[in-house]
Design a protein around this motif. Sequence first.
Motif, mmCIF file in Angstrom:
data_model
loop_
_atom_site.group_PDB
_atom_site.id
_atom_site.type_symbol
_atom_site.label_atom_id
_atom_site.label_comp_id
_atom_site.label_asym_id
_atom_site.label_seq_id
_atom_site.Cartn_x
_atom_site.Cartn_y
_atom_site.Cartn_z
ATOM 1 N N MET A 271 0.883 -1.165 0.000
ATOM 2 C CA MET A 271 0.000 0.000 0.000
ATOM 3 C C MET A 271 0.924 1.219 0.000
ATOM 4 O O MET A 271 1.635 1.454 0.972
ATOM 5 C CB MET A 271 -0.869 0.022 1.252
ATOM 6 N N PRO A 272 0.983 1.977 -1.103
ATOM 7 C CA PRO A 272 1.816 3.178 -1.123
ATOM 8 C C PRO A 272 1.295 4.199 -0.101
ATOM 9 O O PRO A 272 0.092 4.444 -0.025
ATOM 10 C CB PRO A 272 1.661 3.716 -2.543
ATOM 11 N N LEU A 273 2.223 4.769 0.682
ATOM 12 C CA LEU A 273 1.838 5.697 1.743
ATOM 13 C C LEU A 273 2.265 7.133 1.487
ATOM 14 O O LEU A 273 1.534 8.064 1.796
ATOM 15 C CB LEU A 273 2.436 5.243 3.081
ATOM 16 N N GLU A 274 3.478 7.306 0.945
ATOM 17 C CA GLU A 274 4.009 8.658 0.823
ATOM 18 C C GLU A 274 5.084 8.715 -0.248
ATOM 19 O O GLU A 274 5.842 7.772 -0.440
ATOM 20 C CB GLU A 274 4.601 9.078 2.172
ATOM 21 N N TRP A 275 5.159 9.843 -0.934
ATOM 22 C CA TRP A 275 6.187 10.135 -1.932
ATOM 23 C C TRP A 275 7.279 10.926 -1.220
ATOM 24 O O TRP A 275 6.999 11.937 -0.574
ATOM 25 C CB TRP A 275 5.581 10.968 -3.064
ATOM 26 N N LEU A 276 8.518 10.463 -1.317
ATOM 27 C CA LEU A 276 9.638 11.119 -0.655
ATOM 28 C C LEU A 276 10.699 11.488 -1.682
ATOM 29 O O LEU A 276 11.007 10.688 -2.562
ATOM 30 C CB LEU A 276 10.268 10.183 0.387
ATOM 31 N N GLU A 277 11.241 12.681 -1.553
ATOM 32 C CA GLU A 277 12.300 13.120 -2.460
ATOM 33 C C GLU A 277 13.569 13.355 -1.664
ATOM 34 O O GLU A 277 13.511 13.837 -0.532
ATOM 35 C CB GLU A 277 11.902 14.401 -3.180
ATOM 36 N N SER A 278 14.700 12.998 -2.259
ATOM 37 C CA SER A 278 15.991 13.256 -1.626
ATOM 38 C C SER A 278 17.015 13.462 -2.736
ATOM 39 O O SER A 278 16.745 13.152 -3.897
ATOM 40 C CB SER A 278 16.393 12.080 -0.732
ATOM 41 N N PRO A 279 18.193 13.954 -2.392
ATOM 42 C CA PRO A 279 19.238 14.124 -3.417
ATOM 43 C C PRO A 279 19.623 12.796 -4.080
ATOM 44 O O PRO A 279 20.069 12.781 -5.223
ATOM 45 C CB PRO A 279 20.418 14.713 -2.638
ATOM 46 N N GLU A 280 19.436 11.681 -3.368
ATOM 47 C CA GLU A 280 19.780 10.364 -3.926
ATOM 48 C C GLU A 280 18.736 9.856 -4.916
ATOM 49 O O GLU A 280 18.992 8.924 -5.653
ATOM 50 C CB GLU A 280 19.934 9.329 -2.807
ATOM 51 N N GLY A 281 17.549 10.421 -4.893
ATOM 52 C CA GLY A 281 16.487 9.972 -5.792
ATOM 53 C C GLY A 281 15.131 10.050 -5.119
ATOM 54 O O GLY A 281 15.002 10.479 -3.971
ATOM 55 N N ASP A 282 14.116 9.618 -5.849
ATOM 56 C CA ASP A 282 12.748 9.616 -5.341
ATOM 57 C C ASP A 282 12.455 8.263 -4.711
ATOM 58 O O ASP A 282 12.914 7.224 -5.195
ATOM 59 C CB ASP A 282 11.758 9.877 -6.475
ATOM 60 N N TYR A 283 11.676 8.293 -3.634
ATOM 61 C CA TYR A 283 11.337 7.077 -2.902
ATOM 62 C C TYR A 283 9.832 6.994 -2.715
ATOM 63 O O TYR A 283 9.138 8.006 -2.659
ATOM 64 C CB TYR A 283 11.993 7.079 -1.517
ATOM 65 N N LEU A 284 9.364 5.766 -2.593
ATOM 66 C CA LEU A 284 7.974 5.495 -2.288
ATOM 67 C C LEU A 284 7.961 4.768 -0.950
ATOM 68 O O LEU A 284 8.570 3.699 -0.808
ATOM 69 C CB LEU A 284 7.358 4.615 -3.380
ATOM 70 N N LEU A 285 7.336 5.380 0.047
ATOM 71 C CA LEU A 285 7.167 4.729 1.335
ATOM 72 C C LEU A 285 5.927 3.850 1.215
ATOM 73 O O LEU A 285 4.856 4.329 0.825
ATOM 74 C CB LEU A 285 6.985 5.768 2.447
ATOM 75 N N CYS A 286 6.083 2.564 1.516
ATOM 76 C CA CYS A 286 5.001 1.591 1.335
ATOM 77 C C CYS A 286 4.848 0.733 2.576
ATOM 78 O O CYS A 286 5.801 0.509 3.311
ATOM 79 C CB CYS A 286 5.324 0.634 0.186
ATOM 80 N N ARG A 287 3.635 0.207 2.735
ATOM 81 C CA ARG A 287 3.392 -0.808 3.757
ATOM 82 C C ARG A 287 3.265 -2.143 3.035
ATOM 83 O O ARG A 287 2.418 -2.300 2.152
ATOM 84 C CB ARG A 287 2.110 -0.524 4.525
ATOM 85 N N VAL A 288 4.134 -3.104 3.402
ATOM 86 C CA VAL A 288 4.030 -4.468 2.878
ATOM 87 C C VAL A 288 2.877 -5.117 3.626
ATOM 88 O O VAL A 288 2.938 -5.299 4.842
ATOM 89 C CB VAL A 288 5.348 -5.254 3.082
ATOM 90 N N LEU A 289 1.815 -5.438 2.910
ATOM 91 C CA LEU A 289 0.572 -5.866 3.555
ATOM 92 C C LEU A 289 0.708 -7.211 4.261
ATOM 93 O O LEU A 289 0.165 -7.392 5.350
ATOM 94 C CB LEU A 289 -0.565 -5.888 2.551
#
Length: 82
Positions: free
Chosen positions: A43-61
């Motif tokens: 379940m995707p929870l949040e879009w995160l940006e950092s200098p290393e790249g973009d991340y997707l914070l997810c919950r593994v159901l």
Amino acid sequence: MTQNASTPRQIAERLQIAILTSEQMRLHWADESTGIHYMEVVMPLEWLESPEGDYLLCRVLAENLEVRVRVDLIQNLPAPVK
């Protein structure tokens, strides 16, 4: 959501829609530190940006565990909605 040049706009928008609608997704990704591949329903929870790249914070159901997945390491990015 601001746009990081590393993620195409249509992919960023598609993932943001998944976050907003609490869409369950079966994603295949590689862990950035170990290279181990995972395929899980998340379940995707949040879009995160950092200098290393973009991340997707997810919950593994299956495990009720939160993971941070680097977007460019997702092997089966969902098709953009048109």
